[in-house]
Write a protein that holds these residues in place. Structure first.
Motif, mmCIF file in Angstrom:
data_model
loop_
_atom_site.group_PDB
_atom_site.id
_atom_site.type_symbol
_atom_site.label_atom_id
_atom_site.label_comp_id
_atom_site.label_asym_id
_atom_site.label_seq_id
_atom_site.Cartn_x
_atom_site.Cartn_y
_atom_site.Cartn_z
ATOM 1 N N LEU A 12 0.834 -1.207 0.000
ATOM 2 C CA LEU A 12 0.000 0.000 0.000
ATOM 3 C C LEU A 12 0.869 1.258 0.000
ATOM 4 C CD1 LEU A 12 -2.781 1.338 0.091
ATOM 5 C CD2 LEU A 12 -2.745 1.044 2.595
ATOM 6 N N SER A 13 1.897 1.270 0.810
ATOM 7 C CA SER A 13 2.783 2.440 0.891
ATOM 8 C C SER A 13 3.507 2.692 -0.416
ATOM 9 C CB SER A 13 3.803 2.258 2.018
ATOM 10 O OG SER A 13 3.156 2.185 3.262
ATOM 11 N N LEU A 14 4.013 1.648 -1.034
ATOM 12 C CA LEU A 14 4.739 1.820 -2.295
ATOM 13 C C LEU A 14 3.818 2.302 -3.404
ATOM 14 C CD1 LEU A 14 7.121 -1.265 -2.092
ATOM 15 C CD2 LEU A 14 7.776 1.166 -1.982
ATOM 16 N N ILE A 15 2.612 1.776 -3.457
ATOM 17 C CA ILE A 15 1.669 2.220 -4.490
ATOM 18 C C ILE A 15 1.175 3.625 -4.179
ATOM 19 C CG2 ILE A 15 -0.602 1.758 -5.531
ATOM 20 C CD1 ILE A 15 0.156 -1.257 -5.314
ATOM 21 N N ALA A 84 -4.632 8.105 3.238
ATOM 22 C CA ALA A 84 -4.771 8.552 4.629
ATOM 23 C C ALA A 84 -4.270 7.473 5.593
ATOM 24 C CB ALA A 84 -6.222 8.902 4.934
ATOM 25 N N ALA A 85 -4.570 6.222 5.282
ATOM 26 C CA ALA A 85 -4.117 5.118 6.133
ATOM 27 C C ALA A 85 -2.595 5.026 6.140
ATOM 28 C CB ALA A 85 -4.731 3.801 5.657
ATOM 29 N N VAL A 86 -1.968 5.206 4.981
ATOM 30 C CA VAL A 86 -0.505 5.160 4.891
ATOM 31 C C VAL A 86 0.106 6.290 5.723
ATOM 32 C CG1 VAL A 86 1.464 5.511 3.334
ATOM 33 C CG2 VAL A 86 -0.370 3.945 2.696
ATOM 34 N N ALA A 87 -0.421 7.495 5.581
ATOM 35 C CA ALA A 87 0.114 8.638 6.332
ATOM 36 C C ALA A 87 0.050 8.371 7.831
ATOM 37 C CB ALA A 87 -0.647 9.912 5.974
ATOM 38 N N LEU A 110 10.743 3.552 3.882
ATOM 39 C CA LEU A 110 9.668 4.142 3.077
ATOM 40 C C LEU A 110 9.644 5.665 3.226
ATOM 41 C CD1 LEU A 110 6.913 1.486 3.804
ATOM 42 C CD2 LEU A 110 7.988 1.918 1.581
ATOM 43 N N MET A 111 9.868 6.153 4.428
ATOM 44 C CA MET A 111 9.889 7.603 4.631
ATOM 45 C C MET A 111 11.092 8.233 3.930
ATOM 46 S SD MET A 111 8.438 7.910 8.503
ATOM 47 C CE MET A 111 8.493 9.700 8.528
ATOM 48 N N THR A 112 12.221 7.554 3.953
ATOM 49 C CA THR A 112 13.406 8.053 3.260
ATOM 50 C C THR A 112 13.149 8.120 1.756
ATOM 51 O OG1 THR A 112 14.849 7.196 4.995
ATOM 52 C CG2 THR A 112 15.869 7.647 2.873
#
Length: 169
Positions: A12-15, A84-87, A110-112
């Motif tokens: 989810l984060s990557l997409i 919103a869920a990823v954030a 992921l944040m980097t």
């Protein structure tokens, strides 16, 4: 929203970063991939996660494109709810020292990738772990037998985690 596994959060984060197809995500989460160096997600799990996230309305198919040598590829994008869920997930510290090696390091990676500063997450993580150290130190001195061994292990892990977090700031 259903509870998500770490592989599902990664997909989810990557997409959420940019629309992508499953094969591209699998390359990032494979053994030699940028995220795979931290936590590997095999290709079948990437596709299963994408299907589950789509069913949960966290991802949607933006378009399809012809594959190089195979079937059409579905380009996935995060929905508003997914973004919103990823954030929220990326900003949330992990609950246990044992989750630093997996979930916390993945969040840092992921944040980097997103060019986001790590200071808030690191400070929040430190705030979660700092109260554990004195309690674990007490248990370590009071325990006997194998409980003393386990208490020493837990204390040393918590202390090392706090030193690691301090080094990041």
């Amino acid at each position: 929203m259903p509870p998500l596994s770490l592989p599902e959060w990664i997909v989810l984060s990557l997409i959420d970063e940019a629309p992508a197809h499953g094969f591209a995500i699998a390359a990032l989460t494979g053994e030699d991939g940028e995220i795979g160096r931290v936590w590997q997600v095999p290709r079948p799990i990437v596709y299963r996660a994408a299907d589950r996230l789509t069913a949960a309305n966290l991802l949607t198919v933006a378009r399809t494109q012809a594959g190089d040598r195979g079937p059409q590829r579905s380009i996935l994008t995060a929905t508003e709810e997914g973004s919103a869920a990823v954030a929220d997930w990326l900003a949330r510290p992990v609950a246990h020292v044992r989750d630093l090696r997996s979930e916390f390091l993945v969040k840092l990676a992921l944040m980097t990738r997103r060019g986001r500063p790590l200071t808030r997450l690191v400070a929040a993580q430190r705030a979660v772990l700092a109260p554990l150290e004195p309690a674990l130190a007490r248990r370590r001195t009071e325990a006997t037998g194998f409980a003393a061994v386990l208490a020493a292990w837990r204390y040393e892990n918590a202390s090392a985690a706090l030193r690691f977090l301090d080094d990041l700031t």
